[in-house]
Motif scaffolding. Structure first.
Motif, PDB file in Angstrom:
ATOM      1  N   ASP A 179       0.795  -1.232   0.000  1.00 30.75           N
ATOM      2  CA  ASP A 179       0.000   0.000   0.000  1.00 30.75           C
ATOM      3  C   ASP A 179       0.826   1.280   0.000  1.00 30.75           C
ATOM      4  O   ASP A 179       0.326   2.356   0.345  1.00 30.75           O
ATOM      5  N   ALA A 180       2.084   1.180  -0.413  1.00 34.49           N
ATOM      6  CA  ALA A 180       2.943   2.369  -0.466  1.00 34.49           C
ATOM      7  C   ALA A 180       3.129   2.820  -1.909  1.00 34.49           C
ATOM      8  O   ALA A 180       3.108   2.012  -2.840  1.00 34.49           O
ATOM      9  N   GLN A 181       3.355   4.096  -2.095  1.00 27.70           N
ATOM     10  CA  GLN A 181       3.790   4.648  -3.366  1.00 27.70           C
ATOM     11  C   GLN A 181       5.325   4.650  -3.365  1.00 27.70           C
ATOM     12  O   GLN A 181       5.957   4.877  -2.318  1.00 27.70           O
ATOM     13  N   ASN A 205       4.717  -4.308  -8.113  1.00 30.56           N
ATOM     14  CA  ASN A 205       3.965  -5.431  -8.652  1.00 30.56           C
ATOM     15  C   ASN A 205       2.528  -4.979  -8.830  1.00 30.56           C
ATOM     16  O   ASN A 205       1.819  -4.739  -7.854  1.00 30.56           O
ATOM     17  N   THR A 206       2.094  -4.836 -10.083  1.00 33.27           N
ATOM     18  CA  THR A 206       0.747  -4.330 -10.356  1.00 33.27           C
ATOM     19  C   THR A 206      -0.255  -5.446 -10.585  1.00 33.27           C
ATOM     20  O   THR A 206      -1.395  -5.195 -10.951  1.00 33.27           O
ATOM     21  N   LEU A 207       0.169  -6.702 -10.366  1.00 37.99           N
ATOM     22  CA  LEU A 207      -0.703  -7.835 -10.675  1.00 37.99           C
ATOM     23  C   LEU A 207      -1.220  -8.518  -9.418  1.00 37.99           C
ATOM     24  O   LEU A 207      -1.597  -9.678  -9.444  1.00 37.99           O
ATOM     25  N   VAL A 208      -1.202  -7.826  -8.282  1.00 34.61           N
ATOM     26  CA  VAL A 208      -1.665  -8.427  -7.039  1.00 34.61           C
ATOM     27  C   VAL A 208      -3.181  -8.596  -7.083  1.00 34.61           C
ATOM     28  O   VAL A 208      -3.909  -7.658  -7.421  1.00 34.61           O
ATOM     29  N   PRO A 209      -3.718  -9.788  -6.758  1.00 35.10           N
ATOM     30  CA  PRO A 209      -5.175  -9.980  -6.757  1.00 35.10           C
ATOM     31  C   PRO A 209      -5.863  -8.956  -5.856  1.00 35.10           C
ATOM     32  O   PRO A 209      -5.391  -8.637  -4.769  1.00 35.10           O
ATOM     33  N   GLY A 210      -6.967  -8.437  -6.338  1.00 37.99           N
ATOM     34  CA  GLY A 210      -7.710  -7.447  -5.576  1.00 37.99           C
ATOM     35  C   GLY A 210      -7.221  -6.029  -5.762  1.00 37.99           C
ATOM     36  O   GLY A 210      -7.795  -5.085  -5.209  1.00 37.99           O
ATOM     37  N   GLY A 211      -6.147  -5.861  -6.548  1.00 36.17           N
ATOM     38  CA  GLY A 211      -5.664  -4.532  -6.852  1.00 36.17           C
ATOM     39  C   GLY A 211      -4.834  -3.883  -5.766  1.00 36.17           C
ATOM     40  O   GLY A 211      -4.552  -2.686  -5.830  1.00 36.17           O
ATOM     41  N   ARG A 212      -4.419  -4.639  -4.750  1.00 36.61           N
ATOM     42  CA  ARG A 212      -3.619  -4.051  -3.674  1.00 36.61           C
ATOM     43  C   ARG A 212      -2.219  -3.737  -4.178  1.00 36.61           C
ATOM     44  O   ARG A 212      -1.583  -4.545  -4.837  1.00 36.61           O
ATOM     45  N   ARG A 213      -1.740  -2.542  -3.857  1.00 32.55           N
ATOM     46  CA  ARG A 213      -0.408  -2.130  -4.278  1.00 32.55           C
ATOM     47  C   ARG A 213       0.646  -2.891  -3.486  1.00 32.55           C
ATOM     48  O   ARG A 213       0.554  -3.035  -2.267  1.00 32.55           O
ATOM     49  N   GLN A 214       1.657  -3.374  -4.177  1.00 34.41           N
ATOM     50  CA  GLN A 214       2.690  -4.187  -3.544  1.00 34.41           C
ATOM     51  C   GLN A 214       4.028  -3.875  -4.203  1.00 34.41           C
ATOM     52  O   GLN A 214       4.133  -3.869  -5.424  1.00 34.41           O
ATOM     53  N   LEU A 244       4.624  -4.967   5.907  1.00 31.27           N
ATOM     54  CA  LEU A 244       5.600  -5.657   5.083  1.00 31.27           C
ATOM     55  C   LEU A 244       5.539  -7.146   5.336  1.00 31.27           C
ATOM     56  O   LEU A 244       4.981  -7.608   6.340  1.00 31.27           O
ATOM     57  N   ALA A 245       6.090  -7.899   4.415  1.00 33.30           N
ATOM     58  CA  ALA A 245       6.174  -9.364   4.523  1.00 33.30           C
ATOM     59  C   ALA A 245       7.535  -9.801   4.004  1.00 33.30           C
ATOM     60  O   ALA A 245       8.044  -9.245   3.027  1.00 33.30           O
ATOM     61  N   GLU A 246       8.094 -10.804   4.637  1.00 31.37           N
ATOM     62  CA  GLU A 246       9.409 -11.293   4.250  1.00 31.37           C
ATOM     63  C   GLU A 246       9.341 -12.059   2.925  1.00 31.37           C
ATOM     64  O   GLU A 246       8.343 -12.727   2.636  1.00 31.37           O
ATOM     65  N   ILE A 247      10.385 -11.955   2.144  1.00 30.54           N
ATOM     66  CA  ILE A 247      10.552 -12.733   0.917  1.00 30.54           C
ATOM     67  C   ILE A 247      11.691 -13.710   1.166  1.00 30.54           C
ATOM     68  O   ILE A 247      12.790 -13.290   1.543  1.00 30.54           O
ATOM     69  N   PRO A 248      11.455 -15.018   0.997  1.00 30.15           N
ATOM     70  CA  PRO A 248      12.534 -15.987   1.233  1.00 30.15           C
ATOM     71  C   PRO A 248      13.727 -15.709   0.324  1.00 30.15           C
ATOM     72  O   PRO A 248      13.562 -15.263  -0.826  1.00 30.15           O
ATOM     73  N   PRO A 249      14.946 -15.930   0.824  1.00 28.56           N
ATOM     74  CA  PRO A 249      16.122 -15.758  -0.032  1.00 28.56           C
ATOM     75  C   PRO A 249      16.033 -16.616  -1.272  1.00 28.56           C
ATOM     76  O   PRO A 249      15.522 -17.739  -1.233  1.00 28.56           O
ATOM     77  N   ARG A 250      16.495 -16.065  -2.412  1.00 30.97           N
ATOM     78  CA  ARG A 250      16.506 -16.839  -3.651  1.00 30.97           C
ATOM     79  C   ARG A 250      17.571 -17.909  -3.575  1.00 30.97           C
ATOM     80  O   ARG A 250      18.647 -17.694  -3.017  1.00 30.97           O
ATOM     81  N   ALA A 251      17.262 -19.066  -4.176  1.00 33.27           N
ATOM     82  CA  ALA A 251      18.226 -20.163  -4.160  1.00 33.27           C
ATOM     83  C   ALA A 251      19.441 -19.794  -4.971  1.00 33.27           C
ATOM     84  O   ALA A 251      19.355 -19.081  -5.956  1.00 33.27           O
TER      85      ALA A 251
END
Length: 251
Positions: A179-181, A205-214, A244-251
């Motif tokens: 929800d941030a700009q 990411n403009t493709l979040v279901p429900g239109g939530r800004r991410q 915010l939510a954590e993103i797992p480290p990329r392999a």
């Protein structure tokens, strides 16, 4: 050390073939603790290819080139490398031995043409059909066919460039911010870059279901600097009122 790739062929630029070398190169490099710094593409135009190669050599970077090393009229890589480096083409004895070993009594002048390489070249073995690629300085010239090129690139990485494996402690880390700009995060991003010497990136990411800004917000740089910057980033994002939510480290 920066590593780049050069992808050659009209068929890529016209869309007749889809490039697969970029994604695979990133995969092969990442598996060895390395990363790709740049990529260029060039069609089958010899003058343009000569100029492109001169620019690639001028960087001083290691780079891999895919395509155009055959002997048909639309293959220009061997000749363009020689022209870019002001050397002659000559039948390379090891390349000749490989080609004769592959074709035996069916070896023809046309097939030997594939062994005419820049005079200072060294060969890169081809486990698929024995028609070698070649290297000059820290540049490696491979076929355009993935079934040949990717094992050849792996061989280079594990022999001539084995000393580079995991030498770079460059890492990336990121979180989702909701929800941030981006404009609301820009001052924080700049402050973190200035303070910790990392690169702060944002990927909406403009493709979040429900239109939530991410937004994926993160840092890349040396491990210690990224860890420190991300600790502050998380705290400041929450202080700004964003989830915010954590993103797992990329392999």
């Amino acid at each position: 050390m920066a590593i780049g790739i050069l992808i050659i062929g009209d068929e890529i630029l016209s869309g007749r073939r889809e490039d697969k070398h970029l994604a695979k190169s990133i995969e092969l490099l990442s598996a060895r603790g390395l990363r790709l710094s740049w990529v260029r593409m060039c069609g089958d135009d010899r003058p343009l290819l000569v100029q492109t190669l001169r620019e690639c050599f001028a960087t001083g970077d290691t780079f891999f080139s895919f395509g155009g090393i055959g002997a048909t009229p639309d293959d220009h890589t061997r000749q363009a490398v020689a022209a870019a480096r002001d050397v002659e083409l000559a039948l390379h004895p090891e390349a000749e031995a490989e080609i004769r070993g592959r074709f035996g009594a069916e070896t023809t002048p046309g097939r030997l043409e594939m062994g005419r390489l820049p005079a200072d070249a060294r060969i890169v073995p081809n486990p698929y059909n024995r028609i070698p690629g070649f290297a000059t300085e820290q540049a490696y010239f491979l076929p355009g066919f993935p079934v040949m090129a990717w094992p050849m690139m792996s061989w280079v990485l594990d022999t001539e460039l084995a000393h580079l494996h995991h030498a770079d402690d460059h890492i990336e880390a990121s979180v989702w911010v909701f929800d941030a700009q981006e404009s609301q995060l820009t001052p924080l991003m700049q402050a973190l870059q200035d303070e910790y010497g990392v690169v702060i990136f944002s990927l909406p990411n403009t493709l979040v279901p429900g239109g939530r800004r991410q937004i994926e917000l993160g840092a890349k740089g040396t491990e210690a600097a990224v860890v420190a910057a991300m600790q502050v980033l998380r705290k400041e994002v929450v202080a700004l009122g964003f989830a915010l939510a954590e993103i797992p480290p990329r392999a």
